[in-house]
Design a protein around this motif. Structure first.
Motif, PDB file in Angstrom:
ATOM      1  N   ILE A 224      -1.597 -20.548  14.706  1.00 36.58           N
ATOM      2  CA  ILE A 224      -1.061 -19.902  13.505  1.00 36.58           C
ATOM      3  C   ILE A 224      -0.773 -18.437  13.812  1.00 36.58           C
ATOM      4  N   VAL A 225       0.410 -17.989  13.416  1.00 36.10           N
ATOM      5  CA  VAL A 225       0.826 -16.600  13.610  1.00 36.10           C
ATOM      6  C   VAL A 225       1.200 -16.007  12.257  1.00 36.10           C
ATOM      7  N   VAL A 226       0.682 -14.808  11.975  1.00 33.51           N
ATOM      8  CA  VAL A 226       1.053 -14.034  10.791  1.00 33.51           C
ATOM      9  C   VAL A 226       1.877 -12.840  11.259  1.00 33.51           C
ATOM     10  N   LEU A 227       3.063 -12.675  10.679  1.00 36.62           N
ATOM     11  CA  LEU A 227       3.958 -11.576  11.043  1.00 36.62           C
ATOM     12  C   LEU A 227       4.030 -10.571   9.909  1.00 36.62           C
ATOM     13  N   GLU A 228       3.807  -9.299  10.223  1.00 35.86           N
ATOM     14  CA  GLU A 228       3.782  -8.250   9.207  1.00 35.86           C
ATOM     15  C   GLU A 228       4.556  -7.032   9.703  1.00 35.86           C
ATOM     16  N   LYS A 229       5.467  -6.545   8.876  1.00 36.99           N
ATOM     17  CA  LYS A 229       6.292  -5.401   9.266  1.00 36.99           C
ATOM     18  C   LYS A 229       5.478  -4.121   9.428  1.00 36.99           C
ATOM     19  N   GLU A 230       4.520  -3.882   8.532  1.00 42.81           N
ATOM     20  CA  GLU A 230       3.724  -2.657   8.566  1.00 42.81           C
ATOM     21  C   GLU A 230       2.311  -2.979   9.052  1.00 42.81           C
ATOM     22  N   PHE A 231       1.363  -3.128   8.143  1.00 44.53           N
ATOM     23  CA  PHE A 231       0.021  -3.586   8.488  1.00 44.53           C
ATOM     24  C   PHE A 231      -0.458  -4.520   7.386  1.00 44.53           C
ATOM     25  N   ALA A 232      -1.389  -5.382   7.706  1.00 44.22           N
ATOM     26  CA  ALA A 232      -1.886  -6.359   6.737  1.00 44.22           C
ATOM     27  C   ALA A 232      -2.456  -5.633   5.527  1.00 44.22           C
ATOM     28  N   GLY A 233      -1.893  -5.924   4.349  1.00 44.64           N
ATOM     29  CA  GLY A 233      -2.327  -5.263   3.133  1.00 44.64           C
ATOM     30  C   GLY A 233      -1.499  -4.063   2.746  1.00 44.64           C
ATOM     31  N   PHE A 234      -0.356  -3.853   3.404  1.00 50.08           N
ATOM     32  CA  PHE A 234       0.491  -2.692   3.118  1.00 50.08           C
ATOM     33  C   PHE A 234       1.172  -2.815   1.757  1.00 50.08           C
ATOM     34  N   GLY A 235       1.480  -4.036   1.336  1.00 48.51           N
ATOM     35  CA  GLY A 235       2.211  -4.253   0.091  1.00 48.51           C
ATOM     36  C   GLY A 235       1.292  -4.354  -1.115  1.00 48.51           C
ATOM     37  N   ALA A 236       1.658  -5.243  -2.029  1.00 44.68           N
ATOM     38  CA  ALA A 236       0.925  -5.365  -3.293  1.00 44.68           C
ATOM     39  C   ALA A 236      -0.548  -5.698  -3.083  1.00 44.68           C
ATOM     40  N   SER A 237      -0.885  -6.376  -1.994  1.00 42.38           N
ATOM     41  CA  SER A 237      -2.277  -6.756  -1.755  1.00 42.38           C
ATOM     42  C   SER A 237      -3.189  -5.547  -1.613  1.00 42.38           C
ATOM     43  N   GLY A 238      -2.653  -4.413  -1.174  1.00 39.97           N
ATOM     44  CA  GLY A 238      -3.458  -3.212  -1.031  1.00 39.97           C
ATOM     45  C   GLY A 238      -3.186  -2.154  -2.074  1.00 39.97           C
TER      46      GLY A 238
ATOM     47  N   VAL B 259     -11.324 -11.738   9.139  1.00 39.99           N
ATOM     48  CA  VAL B 259     -11.885 -13.101   9.189  1.00 39.99           C
ATOM     49  C   VAL B 259     -10.931 -14.062   9.883  1.00 39.99           C
ATOM     50  N   VAL B 260      -9.642 -14.033   9.506  1.00 42.88           N
ATOM     51  CA  VAL B 260      -8.715 -15.004  10.109  1.00 42.88           C
ATOM     52  C   VAL B 260      -8.510 -14.706  11.587  1.00 42.88           C
ATOM     53  N   GLU B 261      -8.561 -13.432  11.969  1.00 39.51           N
ATOM     54  CA  GLU B 261      -8.471 -13.119  13.396  1.00 39.51           C
ATOM     55  C   GLU B 261      -9.653 -13.717  14.154  1.00 39.51           C
ATOM     56  N   ARG B 262     -10.842 -13.598  13.593  1.00 37.88           N
ATOM     57  CA  ARG B 262     -12.014 -14.184  14.249  1.00 37.88           C
ATOM     58  C   ARG B 262     -11.885 -15.703  14.354  1.00 37.88           C
ATOM     59  N   MET B 263     -11.166 -16.297  13.442  1.00 37.36           N
ATOM     60  CA  MET B 263     -10.964 -17.748  13.464  1.00 37.36           C
ATOM     61  C   MET B 263      -9.923 -18.173  14.502  1.00 37.36           C
ATOM     62  N   GLY B 264      -9.193 -17.195  15.042  1.00 31.02           N
ATOM     63  CA  GLY B 264      -8.200 -17.511  16.072  1.00 31.02           C
ATOM     64  C   GLY B 264      -6.762 -17.367  15.634  1.00 31.02           C
ATOM     65  N   VAL B 265      -6.515 -16.842  14.431  1.00 29.27           N
ATOM     66  CA  VAL B 265      -5.153 -16.600  13.959  1.00 29.27           C
ATOM     67  C   VAL B 265      -4.624 -15.314  14.602  1.00 29.27           C
ATOM     68  N   ARG B 266      -3.383 -15.335  15.049  1.00 27.99           N
ATOM     69  CA  ARG B 266      -2.740 -14.130  15.584  1.00 27.99           C
ATOM     70  C   ARG B 266      -2.090 -13.360  14.443  1.00 27.99           C
ATOM     71  N   VAL B 267      -2.570 -12.154  14.188  1.00 24.10           N
ATOM     72  CA  VAL B 267      -1.979 -11.284  13.173  1.00 24.10           C
ATOM     73  C   VAL B 267      -1.216 -10.196  13.910  1.00 24.10           C
ATOM     74  N   LEU B 268       0.106 -10.245  13.822  1.00 21.89           N
ATOM     75  CA  LEU B 268       0.968  -9.321  14.548  1.00 21.89           C
ATOM     76  C   LEU B 268       1.572  -8.330  13.561  1.00 21.89           C
ATOM     77  N   GLU B 269       1.314  -7.043  13.784  1.00 21.48           N
ATOM     78  CA  GLU B 269       1.792  -6.002  12.877  1.00 21.48           C
ATOM     79  C   GLU B 269       2.914  -5.218  13.546  1.00 21.48           C
ATOM     80  N   GLY B 270       3.571  -4.369  12.740  1.00 20.27           N
ATOM     81  CA  GLY B 270       4.711  -3.646  13.265  1.00 20.27           C
ATOM     82  C   GLY B 270       5.815  -4.581  13.715  1.00 20.27           C
ATOM     83  N   THR B 271       5.914  -5.731  13.073  1.00 26.13           N
ATOM     84  CA  THR B 271       6.842  -6.787  13.496  1.00 26.13           C
ATOM     85  C   THR B 271       7.695  -7.198  12.304  1.00 26.13           C
ATOM     86  N   GLU B 272       8.906  -6.690  12.249  1.00 21.82           N
ATOM     87  CA  GLU B 272       9.801  -6.981  11.127  1.00 21.82           C
ATOM     88  C   GLU B 272      10.564  -8.279  11.362  1.00 21.82           C
ATOM     89  N   VAL B 273      10.497  -9.166  10.381  1.00 19.96           N
ATOM     90  CA  VAL B 273      11.262 -10.411  10.429  1.00 19.96           C
ATOM     91  C   VAL B 273      12.635 -10.138   9.823  1.00 19.96           C
TER      92      VAL B 273
END
Length: 471
Positions: free
Chosen positions: A69-83, A212-226
């Motif tokens: 599983i890969v998560v792609l984020e343009k800024e950083f996790a939580g940059f938008g409404a979540s933060g 938590v998801v990183e510890r589970m083995g998910v790749r969280v890639l930031e600075g990555t604009e789709v």
């Protein structure tokens, strides 16, 4: 420890404006994770590193640890409404019961409401199990009626809420004296209290979930604009992530993707937070718990007593920018700051001398019918969730669990909820979209002013705005 408010003029702008949000002030912005560094393959790729993407990754990885599983984020996790949100973990439906009921029946709509009740406790349970300290406290939610018109409107809506599954224990009517025992709101005639709501510190929840998801083995890639989403691939500036399932989880930022400018309107919401208030102020207000507070105004507000004894209050400032533009920096106009401060002082006069420490803004996603949706097209592998109309803190968790079941092909109660596969037409083209949305909020504010001035009934302006908007 609380300190006494200063005598700083309350008309002065906030000490800090923007910088994502106040919720990052105590711990600082997170260190950036690595970006995508070329083409790669995955089983599931999630576009957007907010609550929706992270909850989906969490439940998928928990169900099947072998998934890539890969998560792609343009800024950083939580940059938008979540933060940036108001910290309301609420069971309020992400849309309208009557719309879900009209399309799928009352039983299905009631099941959706029950799922939201359960979701509040699910988030709390996961945070506890995973060691996420997000200042969570479940003292419920108070919808306060300020003035006689709001009070009558609140009571008039109660039968519909009962029909939607809010039982006597789920929604309790409080008179003015009973409300005053919990919190003293100037001009309040009564309130509705529900236990199905908890205060959270939103940035700590999203930061903890990402870890938590990183510890589970998910790749969280930031600075990555789709830059494009297509069947089997998420195309980025640094490369392409190929996967059988590509899930769009961008909420208000959906409008930045080609072809999605009219899918969900990025509606702007703004907040301010006071400096810490001293014990004498809290004694006058009488707000000893951590209830979340909203009102029955048409241009409604949302209020939190923070864990460090501040008051955070939010509402619509400049609700929409022409062409579905998104202001990512979070700066808030001084006029909006004054408007929110004025409302704070009207509701809580004891806080009038407190300085405003921080102001910020963010965007939420609003579909044309004001109802959220979850979808997975198995023929293309493309999926999405969002359009939470301001109720995303809890609803993203329900969306993540639902997307997990859809991706894994499970036949569960979640995949039969009425928001799954819901088809919604797009918003009108410009300039109609800008004129309509800006006009809508001008009308709601005008209606509130007329009611506050002693109109004696719900303004016809607000009734007309409801019909035109589809709310």
């Amino acid at each position: 420890m609380s300190t006494a408010p200063t005598t700083r003029p309350t008309s002065a702008p906030a000490r800090t404006n923007g910088d994502v949000s106040f919720w990052y002030a105590a711990d600082g912005l997170p260190a950036r994770r690595p970006a995508l560094d070329g083409d790669t393959d995955a089983d599931v790729v999630l576009v957007g590193g907010g609550y929706t993407g992270l909850w989906t990754a969490y439940y998928l990885k928990r169900a099947d640890p072998s998934l890539r599983i890969v998560v792609l984020e343009k800024e950083f996790a939580g940059f938008g409404a979540s933060g940036r949100n108001g910290g309301w973990l609420t069971a309020a439906l992400p849309g309208q019961f009557r719309r879900y009921a009209a399309a799928h029946g009352v039983q299905a709509a009631t099941a959706m409401q029950q799922a939201m009740f359960d979701t509040v406790d699910e988030v709390i349970a996961v945070a506890a199990a995973e060691g996420i300290d997000a200042d969570i406290r479940k003292d419920g939610e108070l919808t306060v009626a300020v003035g006689e018109v709001q009070h009558r409107r609140m009571l008039a809506h109660l039968p519909e809420q009962r029909a939607a599954g809010w039982g006597e224990d789920d929604l309790v009517t409080l008179g003015a004296a009973e409300l005053g025992d919990r919190v003293r709101v100037s001009g309040a005639r009564g309130a509705l209290w529900t236990p199905h709501c908890a205060r959270i510190q939103p940035a700590r929840l999203v930061r903890g979930l990402a870890e938590v998801v990183e510890r589970m083995g998910v790749r969280v890639l930031e600075g990555t604009e789709v830059t494009a989403i297509r069947p089997g691939a998420a195309v980025c500036r640094q490369g392409t992530v190929r996967a059988p399932y590509v899930i769009r989880a961008m909420e208000g930022f959906t409008a930045t993707l080609p072809g999605h400018r009219r899918t969900w309107v990025p509606m702007n919401s703004s907040m301010i937070v006071t400096e810490p208030l001293g014990p004498g102020v809290w004694d006058e207000i009488g707000w000893r718990g951590a209830e979340l507070i909203g009102d029955e105004a048409h241009a409604y507000c949302y209020i939190q007593r923070t864990a460090d004894d501040r008051i955070a209050i939010g509402g619509r400032g400049v609700p929409y920018r022409f062409g579905s533009r998104v202001d990512a920096h979070g700066e808030t106009a001084e006029a909006t700051q004054r408007q929110l401060a004025g409302l704070l002082h009207r509701l809580f006069p004891a806080a009038s001398s407190a300085g405003i420490d921080h102001a910020w803004s963010g965007v939420l996603g609003v579909p044309r019918d004001w109802c959220a949706t979850v979808e997975l097209d198995r023929s293309t592998g493309l999926g999405w969730a969002g359009g939470y109309v301001g109720h995303g803190v809890a609803t993203t968790n329900l969306a993540g669990r639902t997307l997990c079941d859809l991706v894994l092909g499970r036949d569960t109660d979640l995949v039969r909820l009425p928001w799954v596969g819901r088809k919604v037409r797009g918003w009108e083209p410009e300039p109609l979209r800008w004129l309509g949305i800006r006009g809508l909020y001008v009308a709601y504010r005008a209606a509130d002013r007329r009611e506050d001035a002693g109109l004696g009934r719900t303004s016809l302006i607000a009734r007309a705005a409801d019909l035109l908007s589809g709310r």
